[in-house]
Design a protein around this motif. Sequence first.
Motif, PDB file in Angstrom:
ATOM      1  N   GLY A   1       0.771  -1.218  -0.260  1.00 16.79           N
ATOM      2  CA  GLY A   1      -0.073   0.128   0.026  1.00 16.79           C
ATOM      3  C   GLY A   1       0.831   1.430  -0.166  1.00 16.79           C
ATOM      4  O   GLY A   1       2.057   1.311   0.099  1.00 16.79           O
ATOM      5  N   VAL A   2       0.126   2.426  -0.229  1.00 19.86           N
ATOM      6  CA  VAL A   2       0.932   3.592  -0.211  1.00 19.86           C
ATOM      7  C   VAL A   2       1.540   4.231   0.993  1.00 19.86           C
ATOM      8  O   VAL A   2       2.515   5.030   1.056  1.00 19.86           O
ATOM      9  CB  VAL A   2      -0.282   4.843  -0.538  1.00 19.86           C
ATOM     10  CG1 VAL A   2      -0.881   4.546  -1.750  1.00 19.86           C
ATOM     11  CG2 VAL A   2      -1.365   4.730   0.359  1.00 19.86           C
ATOM     12  N   ASP A   3       1.275   3.467   2.244  1.00 18.61           N
ATOM     13  CA  ASP A   3       2.198   3.696   3.356  1.00 18.61           C
ATOM     14  C   ASP A   3       3.409   2.844   3.634  1.00 18.61           C
ATOM     15  O   ASP A   3       3.951   3.133   4.577  1.00 18.61           O
ATOM     16  CB  ASP A   3       1.164   3.662   4.511  1.00 18.61           C
ATOM     17  CG  ASP A   3       0.547   2.247   4.879  1.00 18.61           C
ATOM     18  OD1 ASP A   3       0.528   1.322   3.838  1.00 18.61           O
ATOM     19  OD2 ASP A   3       0.124   1.785   5.811  1.00 18.61           O
ATOM     20  N   HIS A   4       3.504   2.053   2.624  1.00 22.45           N
ATOM     21  CA  HIS A   4       4.846   1.359   2.770  1.00 22.45           C
ATOM     22  C   HIS A   4       5.976   1.894   2.067  1.00 22.45           C
ATOM     23  O   HIS A   4       5.813   2.671   1.222  1.00 22.45           O
ATOM     24  CB  HIS A   4       4.505  -0.263   2.241  1.00 22.45           C
ATOM     25  CG  HIS A   4       5.436  -1.166   2.536  1.00 22.45           C
ATOM     26  ND1 HIS A   4       6.684  -1.156   2.115  1.00 22.45           N
ATOM     27  CD2 HIS A   4       5.505  -2.328   3.685  1.00 22.45           C
ATOM     28  CE1 HIS A   4       7.400  -2.074   2.759  1.00 22.45           C
ATOM     29  NE2 HIS A   4       6.728  -2.784   3.512  1.00 22.45           N
TER      30      HIS A   4
ATOM     31  N   ALA B   1       6.013   0.913  -1.553  1.00 27.64           N
ATOM     32  CA  ALA B   1       4.721   1.309  -2.032  1.00 27.64           C
ATOM     33  C   ALA B   1       4.699   0.994  -3.674  1.00 27.64           C
ATOM     34  O   ALA B   1       5.534   1.338  -4.355  1.00 27.64           O
ATOM     35  CB  ALA B   1       4.220   2.628  -1.861  1.00 27.64           C
ATOM     36  N   GLY B   2       3.703  -0.020  -3.825  1.00 24.79           N
ATOM     37  CA  GLY B   2       3.558  -0.253  -5.225  1.00 24.79           C
ATOM     38  C   GLY B   2       4.370  -1.580  -5.788  1.00 24.79           C
ATOM     39  O   GLY B   2       4.036  -2.103  -6.905  1.00 24.79           O
TER      40      GLY B   2
END
Length: 338
Positions: A147-150, A153-154
């Motif tokens: 997710g975007v918070d990792h 991300a992507g």
Amino acid sequence: MALKFGILDQSIVFPGQTPAEALANTVKLAQFAEANGFERFWVSEHHDSPLMAGASPEVLIAHLLARTEKIKIGSGGVMLQHYSAYKVAENFNVLASLSPGRVELGIGRAPGGLPRSTKALQKGVSEPESLGEKLTELDQLLTGSFGVDHPLAGLQANPVPEQPADVYLLGTSVSSAELAAERAYPYAFALFINNDPDAAQAAFRAYREKFDRSKGREPKTLLALTVIAADTNEEAEELAGHMKSVRVTLASGKTVNVGTLEQAEEFARQAGETFTAEVREADITRGTIDVVRKRLLELRDLYDADELIFTTVVPDFEKRLRSFQLLKEAFQEEELIV
């Protein structure tokens, strides 16, 4: 409802065998399991032991999938603490893409070997993660991307399969049961490792009470145990021998289960700690069809297990096959196995 059975094979290199022969017997046993209506066939992960040939379950799973057609093949289990969740997801996404609907990813929490193998497997790890953190990453990568918070991300573990591997959590304690419940995973308790009935009942109870149904899944329990069936009770007793279960407690409080006091001493030596050890007779369900069927049904009811998965430590491969054949016959009579 039919009682489903599985087999857990440890690819043991018995005296007089080569590792290649042990692995060839694992293949034969998987094919036997498929031909005789067993639900699943799992292989284990062990390190730094000349007595175990199954150091890489994902490699062995790939071969077993290619040598069978329908039976579910899985790990019992992959020791996620040693590895990148990303790489494990890549491995099992490839397997699930090759054999959709047949791949199971059992996650184990034990080291799978002595402290020096753990040190070697984790050498160079610069960012240690908890098992919980790795499981969160694994869940994301088996079905999509971070997710975007990792921080990554992507990132995807390609190929992302249409039918991802089913994740199971394996354990021998309440803490493993609670983790499985929190994640809404199926849970397998290894009674052949920890044969304390109170511990098993407490684990299953905690699992059911704390299971997170908000994830859209229902609890599923497997009881893994050692079984030896034979044509006579005397033969079963002889095949069972004098196996022991040794529970080691290090001075730091860490616990591990091994097979002998010598292994306990070596584990503590490599860990650089003092230890205590509790030696128990191994809990082996053994006997004729009638004896084995009666006890397995009692154990199923005692633990309210949805499925049973068997390990059978018998050096003579034909007698090992005979044991599983008798198990099939025992439950065909009761119309409990499909």
